[in-house]
Design an enzyme around this catalytic site. Structure first.
Site, mmCIF file in Angstrom:
data_model
loop_
_atom_site.group_PDB
_atom_site.id
_atom_site.type_symbol
_atom_site.label_atom_id
_atom_site.label_comp_id
_atom_site.label_asym_id
_atom_site.label_seq_id
_atom_site.Cartn_x
_atom_site.Cartn_y
_atom_site.Cartn_z
ATOM 1 N N ASP A 218 0.842 -1.211 0.000
ATOM 2 C CA ASP A 218 0.000 0.000 0.000
ATOM 3 C C ASP A 218 0.865 1.244 0.000
ATOM 4 O O ASP A 218 0.558 2.238 -0.678
ATOM 5 C CB ASP A 218 -0.888 0.044 1.253
ATOM 6 C CG ASP A 218 -1.794 -1.160 1.361
ATOM 7 O OD1 ASP A 218 -2.098 -1.771 0.321
ATOM 8 O OD2 ASP A 218 -2.195 -1.480 2.496
HETATM 9 C C1 26A Z 1 -11.426 -7.260 1.324
HETATM 10 N N1 26A Z 1 -10.181 -7.351 2.062
HETATM 11 C C2 26A Z 1 -9.719 -8.679 2.380
HETATM 12 C C3 26A Z 1 -9.483 -6.209 2.415
HETATM 13 C C4 26A Z 1 -8.278 -6.210 3.149
HETATM 14 C C5 26A Z 1 -7.644 -4.983 3.377
HETATM 15 N N2 26A Z 1 -8.123 -3.822 2.927
HETATM 16 C C6 26A Z 1 -9.262 -3.879 2.236
HETATM 17 N N3 26A Z 1 -9.942 -5.016 1.985
HETATM 18 N N4 26A Z 1 -7.532 -7.184 3.728
HETATM 19 C C7 26A Z 1 -6.472 -6.574 4.298
HETATM 20 N N5 26A Z 1 -6.544 -5.239 4.089
HETATM 21 C C8 26A Z 1 -5.618 -4.203 4.520
HETATM 22 O O1 26A Z 1 -4.430 -4.356 3.838
HETATM 23 C C9 26A Z 1 -3.465 -3.632 4.561
HETATM 24 C C10 26A Z 1 -2.105 -4.155 4.255
HETATM 25 O O2 26A Z 1 -1.834 -4.091 2.909
HETATM 26 C C11 26A Z 1 -5.273 -4.263 5.991
HETATM 27 O O3 26A Z 1 -6.164 -3.499 6.757
HETATM 28 C C12 26A Z 1 -3.841 -3.714 6.030
HETATM 29 O O4 26A Z 1 -3.781 -2.419 6.594
#
Ligand code: 26A
Length: 348
Positions: free
Chosen positions: A303
């Site tokens: 990210d």
């Molecule tokens: C739909 N899913 C599985 C998700 C996520 C996500 N953000 C949005 N949708 N699963 C994990 N994260 C976020 O990814 C970040 C790390 O790359 C987590 O909250 C974490 O901050």
């Protein structure tokens, strides 16, 4: 004290939609992952059998609470580097609770302009972050985030924000929540001939959400992903080669609506070079390897890469500068807990 204004871009030039999640992060032993049949460096949606994880982390593993959610992370990082408030606007759905307040405070203190849809009676989403050495495994309980609806983007003030932006970024993760909103933003970007950027986000998106992903891909001008995500896409498409260079070339050539803006693919591979794919070329951008003792956790590195990239892209900088800034931001975030930063950005 550094001057807060470093860039000179218009407010609201960048719009993103995603899942605002509060990360509950802890170092755990490998058998914790095994108990829940989870893999290192994966990202999944929580099922009923995962629900005890969150309580376990808080009660037994000294968990830390950190602002998360993939798109919101990227936009916070872009804001940190830009040092000019309200360049980026974020839409997502939260509950009416303490976690939502924390997320809003963290986002606003980074300078992000958040416009949450609020779903009463549903808790704000959380994401378990299980740290094992230099790996992290994510398990998201979307809760309120899963309730985002297109009406929110249709509210006149939000509609104006979407229409007035010049750059759009949405994660593949958001395909699990509300494809119509993604298509709306993509169509707006297309109609106005503005760049629409997206992320493959996690292998499970290509495995289980290929139909909505294929619907939006023709609109995608820049696609981000890591090696596992690119390979999952290739496999789901039955492409013959698992070679990243072949996959990148095919992603660039894949069905595109506006041929005047050829697609760009940017594939990261941990501490190996970032690959930039354009129509006829592949370029490599080296990543500075951190010593193991410098690594706090790799949560949010992908990210942050996108956030660094966006901070330069919205200033019209070259792809070379955008990727170098992406690498800088990812390196910084790895040295801090979750997707958080410390001090002033040092990218020049
Ligand atoms: C739909 N899913 C599985 C998700 C996520 C996500 N953000 C949005 N949708 N699963 C994990 N994260 C976020 O990814 C970040 C790390 O790359 C987590 O909250 C974490 O901050």
């Amino acid at each position: 004290m550094c001057d807060r204004i470093s860039s000179n871009v218009r407010e609201g030039i960048l719009v993103g939609c995603g899942n605002p999640l509060l990360d509950i992060s802890a170092v755990v032993p490998m058998d914790f992952l095994q108990r829940y049949s989870m893999n290192e460096d994966d990202a999944i949606l929580a099922e009923d059998r995962h629900m005890p994880i969150y309580g376990e982390l808080v009660e037994g593993y000294n968990a830390e609470f950190l602002a998360g959610g993939s798109v919101q992370n990227s936009l916070r990082i872009a804001q940190w580097i830009l040092r000019q408030p309200r360049v980026a606007v974020f839409f997502g759905c939260v509950g009416e609770d303490r976690y939502a307040q924390i997320l809003k405070e963290k986002a606003q203190s980074a300078g992000l302009d958040v416009h949450y849809q609020v779903k009463r009676d549903v808790p704000t989403g959380t994401c378990a972050v299980l740290i094992t050495g230099t790996h992290r495994s994510l398990c998201a309980n979307l809760a309120a985030a899963n309730n985002f609806t297109i009406d929110h983007l249709e509210e006149p003030s939000n509609k104006a924000l979407v229409e007035n932006a010049q750059y759009y970024y949405i994660s593949g993760f958001f395909l699990t929540v509300n494809p119509p909103s993604i298509m709306r933003v993509a169509a707006t970007a297309h109609a106005k001939q503005r760049p629409f950027l997206m992320n493959l986000s996690a292998p499970f998106i290509s495995q289980f959400y290929m139909a909505p992903l294929l619907a939006v891909l023709p609109y995608v001008d820049i696609i981000f992903g890591n090696e596992a995500e690119a390979q999952a896409f290739a496999e789901a498409q039955s492409w013959p080669s698992g070679d990243l260079r072949e996959i990148g070339k095919r992603l660039v050539a894949f069905n595109k609506l506006n041929p005047a803006r050829p697609r760009i693919a940017i594939l990261t591979q941990g501490c190996d070079p970032v690959l930039l794919f354009q129509q006829d070329s592949v370029q490599e951008f080296p990543v500075t390897k951190l010593a193991v003792h410098e690594i706090v956790d790799t949560n949010g590195a992908g990210d942050a890469f996108v956030g660094g990239f966006l901070s330069q892209f919205v200033q019209g900088k070259s792809l070379d500068v955008c990727i170098r800034c992406g690498n800088y931001a990812a390196g910084h975030i790895i040295k801090n807990p979750g997707c958080t930063y410390s001090g002033e950005p040092e990218f020049v």
